[in-house]
Scaffold this motif. Structure first.
Motif, PDB file in Angstrom:
ATOM      1  N   TYR A   1       0.832  -1.201   0.000  1.00  0.00           N
ATOM      2  CA  TYR A   1       0.000   0.000   0.000  1.00  0.00           C
ATOM      3  C   TYR A   1       0.871   1.259   0.000  1.00  0.00           C
ATOM      4  O   TYR A   1       0.615   2.216  -0.740  1.00  0.00           O
ATOM      5  CB  TYR A   1      -0.915   0.024   1.231  1.00  0.00           C
ATOM      6  CG  TYR A   1      -1.968  -1.050   1.265  1.00  0.00           C
ATOM      7  CD1 TYR A   1      -3.110  -0.961   0.472  1.00  0.00           C
ATOM      8  CD2 TYR A   1      -1.843  -2.154   2.112  1.00  0.00           C
ATOM      9  CE1 TYR A   1      -4.098  -1.947   0.517  1.00  0.00           C
ATOM     10  CE2 TYR A   1      -2.818  -3.142   2.168  1.00  0.00           C
ATOM     11  CZ  TYR A   1      -3.931  -3.031   1.367  1.00  0.00           C
ATOM     12  OH  TYR A   1      -4.899  -4.004   1.409  1.00  0.00           O
TER      13      TYR A   1
ATOM     14  N   ILE B   1      -7.383   0.532   3.579  1.00  0.00           N
ATOM     15  CA  ILE B   1      -6.792  -0.737   3.158  1.00  0.00           C
ATOM     16  C   ILE B   1      -7.699  -1.912   3.507  1.00  0.00           C
ATOM     17  O   ILE B   1      -8.734  -1.766   4.151  1.00  0.00           O
ATOM     18  CB  ILE B   1      -5.405  -0.929   3.775  1.00  0.00           C
ATOM     19  CG1 ILE B   1      -5.499  -1.157   5.301  1.00  0.00           C
ATOM     20  CG2 ILE B   1      -4.515   0.285   3.481  1.00  0.00           C
ATOM     21  CD1 ILE B   1      -4.199  -1.584   5.941  1.00  0.00           C
ATOM     22  N   GLY B   2      -7.283  -3.112   3.091  1.00  0.00           N
ATOM     23  CA  GLY B   2      -8.029  -4.330   3.374  1.00  0.00           C
ATOM     24  C   GLY B   2      -7.854  -4.801   4.803  1.00  0.00           C
ATOM     25  O   GLY B   2      -7.150  -4.185   5.603  1.00  0.00           O
TER      26      GLY B   2
ATOM     27  N   ILE C   1     -10.115  -0.001  -0.665  1.00  0.00           N
ATOM     28  CA  ILE C   1      -9.698  -1.276  -1.246  1.00  0.00           C
ATOM     29  C   ILE C   1     -10.219  -2.426  -0.383  1.00  0.00           C
ATOM     30  O   ILE C   1      -9.994  -2.456   0.830  1.00  0.00           O
ATOM     31  CB  ILE C   1      -8.166  -1.346  -1.354  1.00  0.00           C
ATOM     32  CG1 ILE C   1      -7.670  -0.326  -2.389  1.00  0.00           C
ATOM     33  CG2 ILE C   1      -7.695  -2.754  -1.700  1.00  0.00           C
ATOM     34  CD1 ILE C   1      -6.159  -0.199  -2.454  1.00  0.00           C
ATOM     35  N   CYS C   2     -10.940  -3.354  -1.006  1.00  0.00           N
ATOM     36  CA  CYS C   2     -11.458  -4.566  -0.353  1.00  0.00           C
ATOM     37  C   CYS C   2     -12.281  -4.189   0.879  1.00  0.00           C
ATOM     38  O   CYS C   2     -13.352  -3.622   0.755  1.00  0.00           O
ATOM     39  CB  CYS C   2     -10.308  -5.516  -0.031  1.00  0.00           C
ATOM     40  SG  CYS C   2     -10.841  -7.219   0.277  1.00  0.00           S
TER      41      CYS C   2
ATOM     42  N   TRP D   1     -11.190  -5.450  -5.349  1.00  0.00           N
ATOM     43  CA  TRP D   1      -9.910  -6.148  -5.541  1.00  0.00           C
ATOM     44  C   TRP D   1      -8.749  -5.362  -4.923  1.00  0.00           C
ATOM     45  O   TRP D   1      -8.949  -4.400  -4.193  1.00  0.00           O
ATOM     46  CB  TRP D   1      -9.674  -6.441  -7.014  1.00  0.00           C
ATOM     47  CG  TRP D   1      -9.563  -5.246  -7.911  1.00  0.00           C
ATOM     48  CD1 TRP D   1      -8.426  -4.581  -8.277  1.00  0.00           C
ATOM     49  CD2 TRP D   1     -10.638  -4.575  -8.606  1.00  0.00           C
ATOM     50  NE1 TRP D   1      -8.717  -3.547  -9.142  1.00  0.00           N
ATOM     51  CE2 TRP D   1     -10.062  -3.519  -9.361  1.00  0.00           C
ATOM     52  CE3 TRP D   1     -12.027  -4.764  -8.670  1.00  0.00           C
ATOM     53  CZ2 TRP D   1     -10.825  -2.665 -10.157  1.00  0.00           C
ATOM     54  CZ3 TRP D   1     -12.782  -3.909  -9.466  1.00  0.00           C
ATOM     55  CH2 TRP D   1     -12.190  -2.879 -10.194  1.00  0.00           C
ATOM     56  N   HIS D   2      -7.525  -5.800  -5.209  1.00  0.00           N
ATOM     57  CA  HIS D   2      -6.333  -5.209  -4.602  1.00  0.00           C
ATOM     58  C   HIS D   2      -5.404  -4.609  -5.672  1.00  0.00           C
ATOM     59  O   HIS D   2      -4.388  -5.215  -6.036  1.00  0.00           O
ATOM     60  CB  HIS D   2      -5.575  -6.257  -3.784  1.00  0.00           C
ATOM     61  CG  HIS D   2      -6.224  -6.576  -2.481  1.00  0.00           C
ATOM     62  ND1 HIS D   2      -5.913  -5.917  -1.307  1.00  0.00           N
ATOM     63  CD2 HIS D   2      -7.191  -7.473  -2.165  1.00  0.00           C
ATOM     64  CE1 HIS D   2      -6.646  -6.404  -0.322  1.00  0.00           C
ATOM     65  NE2 HIS D   2      -7.430  -7.342  -0.807  1.00  0.00           N
TER      66      HIS D   2
END
Length: 238
Positions: free
Chosen positions: A26, A60-61, A106-107, A210-211
């Motif tokens: 990231y 972030i995820g 993301i996610c 997705w990432h």
């Protein structure tokens, strides 16, 4: 005079030792796009004040989102939840949206954005959707894309992709179920799972399931452009 780079707040997780955790991918993606990553630890206070100094926010995820936040009881397939992280990230999303500052989710981060705007989630797509789903938790390294998504024309994602279909990576068992205005769907998997959205009322408020930060490591053009558009929007908000 050198132009100041935008400050991008990057959310974090906590590892089993209780230490703040952010995967390097990231940070690398933000730097490659021209931003300065600022790690935001779980439990951070003074959210409004912090957001006045940030130019953009990257969510972030991580673990599952607490279903009580969208009015549901926990499904038997629900994974680990982290209420303290949920609370902080919801506050961050709302504070940045009120200031019309860029947000990229993301996610899990994408799912939190949806909940912040009154949307709901599937707690486990394999238990709550059809049996013929694509593989949404790939065993292949995240640097490799595995399934296709269809992109809605005239969206920010379409501008980044330059095409109506791209291949993405995938690592999730929760997913966006219902969205509320001003969010609009901008990508879907071939099995009907919602893969991306954006806000129709904000300059840059984009979430993807997705990432892309992992695909940036392999110089995926769409993923890198997505981060670049995000950082450009953050630069404009300085």
């Amino acid at each position: 005079m050198t132009e100041l780079k935008p400050f991008i707040g990057v959310t974090s997780d906590i590892d089993e030792k209780g230490d703040t955790l952010v995967q390097t991918r990231y940070i690398t993606a933000v730097r490659r796009a021209g931003g300065v990553p600022i790690i935001l630890p779980v439990g951070m206070e003074a959210i409004d004040e912090v957001c006045t100094h940030l130019d953009g926010l990257l969510l972030i995820g991580g673990e599952d989102v607490d279903p009580s936040l969208f009015g549901e009881e926990p499904h038997r397939k629900l994974g680990k939840v982290f209420p303290q992280r949920d609370e902080m990230e919801l506050a961050l999303v709302k504070a940045m949206a009120e200031r019309d500052k860029p947000v990229l989710g993301i996610c899990r981060g994408y799912q939190i954005m949806n909940v912040a705007f009154g949307g709901t989630l599937y707690q486990d797509i394999h238990a709550q959707l059809a049996d013929d789903l694509l593989q949404h938790h790939q065993l292949t390294d995240l640097e490799f894309a595995t399934h296709l998504v269809d992109i809605v024309p005239d969206s920010k994602l379409a501008e980044c992709a330059g095409t109506s279909e791209i291949r993405v990576n995938t690592l999730h068992h929760q997913a966006v179920k219902e969205i509320q205005a001003p969010l609009v769907v901008t990508a879907m998997a071939k099995d009907g799972v919602i893969e991306a959205f954006e806000s129709s009322e904000h300059r840059f408020f984009v979430g993807v399931q997705w990432h892309p930060e992992a695909l940036v490591k392999r110089d995926d053009a769409t993923s890198l452009r997505l981060f670049e558009r995000f950082v450009e929007a953050a630069r404009e908000s300085k």
